[in-house]
Motif scaffolding. Structure first.
Motif, short mmCIF file in Angstrom:
data_model
loop_
_atom_site.label_atom_id
_atom_site.label_comp_id
_atom_site.label_asym_id
_atom_site.label_seq_id
_atom_site.Cartn_x
_atom_site.Cartn_y
_atom_site.Cartn_z
N ILE A 11 44.64 46.25 52.87
CA ILE A 11 43.63 45.78 52.10
C ILE A 11 44.18 46.41 50.66
CG2 ILE A 11 41.96 45.65 53.70
CD1 ILE A 11 40.43 47.86 52.39
N GLN A 12 43.48 45.54 49.55
CA GLN A 12 43.61 45.86 48.43
C GLN A 12 43.03 47.29 48.01
OE1 GLN A 12 41.83 43.40 45.17
NE2 GLN A 12 43.53 43.81 43.77
N LYS A 13 43.58 48.07 47.31
CA LYS A 13 43.04 49.49 46.93
C LYS A 13 41.92 49.35 46.10
CE LYS A 13 44.69 53.88 45.27
NZ LYS A 13 43.94 54.87 46.01
N SER A 14 42.43 48.92 44.92
CA SER A 14 41.09 48.64 43.91
C SER A 14 41.35 47.36 43.19
CB SER A 14 41.09 49.68 42.98
OG SER A 14 41.96 49.84 42.07
N SER A 18 38.73 44.44 47.19
CA SER A 18 38.67 45.62 47.74
C SER A 18 37.29 45.86 48.34
CB SER A 18 38.59 47.03 47.01
OG SER A 18 39.98 46.55 46.08
N ASP A 19 36.15 45.90 47.73
CA ASP A 19 34.99 46.32 48.44
C ASP A 19 34.56 45.41 49.64
OD1 ASP A 19 34.70 48.09 46.51
OD2 ASP A 19 33.25 47.16 45.50
N SER A 21 36.77 43.42 51.31
CA SER A 21 37.47 43.61 52.62
C SER A 21 37.19 44.66 53.43
CB SER A 21 39.09 43.84 51.82
OG SER A 21 39.31 42.82 51.18
N LEU A 22 36.91 45.77 52.71
CA LEU A 22 36.42 47.32 53.31
C LEU A 22 35.07 46.94 54.28
CD1 LEU A 22 37.14 49.89 54.23
CD2 LEU A 22 35.91 50.75 51.99
N LEU A 52 45.84 51.23 51.90
CA LEU A 52 45.21 50.87 50.70
C LEU A 52 46.20 50.48 49.47
CD1 LEU A 52 42.84 53.27 51.85
CD2 LEU A 52 41.81 51.11 50.58
N ASP A 55 47.45 44.28 45.75
CA ASP A 55 47.44 43.12 46.74
C ASP A 55 48.72 42.74 46.80
OD1 ASP A 55 47.59 42.31 43.95
OD2 ASP A 55 46.18 40.89 44.05
#
Ligand code: ATP
Ligand code: ZN
Length: 299
Positions: A11-14, A18-19, A21-22, A52, A55
């Motif tokens: 998933i995208q780290k930041s 991000s949020d 997806s997590l 992470l 993207d």
């Protein structure tokens, strides 16, 4: 499961994805040992770990088999896949589910003062973009030949610098465009975040786990749109009430103690329930209407 057989999800780290997806993965029941700066979170309750990353790296990590699942914007996946397929015919990812967040559009934008009559006016123009593949495909579909100026960022300043006549860029509200005296005039791609599966081969146990995960993620998605509705209604209005309840096929009908003419109706509504629906239900004779969120669903 041995370490190398554990599944990995990227998933995208930041950033914008991000949020959500997590949260989606957590709602699907995955728990991770978080480590603040690391790119790798170990899965605590299932043999599924999290990567992470940026993207833009997710499609490649999937194609190379570094991870089996990834959540990324359709814009990024489509751009990367067009590029990969050009280098290696047959390179592909499976889109398993659209996730209904990260909505945006890849749009053609022109300087504010200019009229737009259609793609044909771009013949011979210079178009700045970070999405050269999608832009080239769109131009080709429209039978236009134009110069694509590939930029990795700050695309929207290219027209005022005189390095491009138009741009193709992501737009959600249009604020950035307006600040640069540009206006969006045509859509190249509509996008949202999606769940992708890479081409790596799995053994039966891994495949089962992956199927279970995908089913849970889809379940979280459906549950998000689904509501549980409870109400009281005159028995003779049941047909009308069922008609108004959005996406409820077979409601449960229960007797009400001491009220032979009225019943309690419980229904799972698989489409969004708006205030307008409740008002219509009331008009149809319903009372004590409750709308409850659904937390989990398994069809
Ligand atoms: P990274 O450091 O991971 O490369 P980034 O700058 O490429 O980050 P973000 O700006 O976080 O990425 O955008 C990630 C994705 O969010 C986009 O690729 C797109 O799918 C989606 N998105 C939704 N709305 C917008 C928007 N208004 N502008 C840009 N991207 C958007
Ligand atoms: Zn990026």
């Amino acid at each position: 499961m041995t370490d190398e057989r554990r599944l990995k999800i990227a998933i995208q780290k930041s950033g914008r994805l991000s949020d959500t997806s997590l949260k989606l993965l957590e709602r699907a029941g995955l728990q991770f040992s978080r480590s603040k700066d690391k790119l790798f979170w170990f899965g605590r309750n299932l043999p599924v770990d999290l990567l992470l990353v940026r993207d833009d790296d997710i499609p490649r990590l999937l194609l190379e088999g570094v991870c089996e699942l990834g959540i990324v914007g359709e814009n990024v996946a489509a751009e990367a896949l067009l590029g990969a397929a050009a280098r290696r015919p047959g390179a592909a990812l499976d889109a398993l589910a659209s996730l209904d967040f990260g909505h945006c559009r890849l749009m053609l934008a022109l300087p504010e003062g200019q009229q737009y009559t259609g793609p044909e006016q771009l013949e011979g123009a210079r178009i700045a973009t970070s999405y050269p593949q999608l832009t080239a495909r769109w131009l080709q579909e429209n039978g236009i030949s134009a110069d694509i100026v590939e930029l990795s960022g700050a695309v929207e300043i290219a027209p005022s610098l005189g390095t491009a006549d138009a741009i193709v860029d992501l737009v959600s509200t249009g604020t950035t465009l307006r600040a640069n005296h540009l206006k969006a005039v045509d859509t190249v791609l509509e996008s949202q975040a999606a769940l992708y599966r890479g081409p790596s081969k799995l053994d039966a146990e891994q495949q089962n786990l992956l199927d279970k995960l995908v089913q849970r993620i889809q379940g979280v998605q459906t549950a998000r749109e689904t509501k549980y509705v409870m109400l009281h209604a005159p028995r003779e209005r049941l047909a009308r009430i069922t008609e108004v309840l959005p996406g409820a096929e077979t409601p449960t009908v229960l007797p009400l103690e001491g009220q032979p003419d009225r019943v309690a109706v419980h229904a799972l509504c698989t489409e969004q329930v708006f205030w307008e629906h409740l008002e219509e239900l009331k008009q149809a004779g319903a009372s004590a209407i409750l709308v409850l969120p659904v937390e989990k669903m398994l069809a």
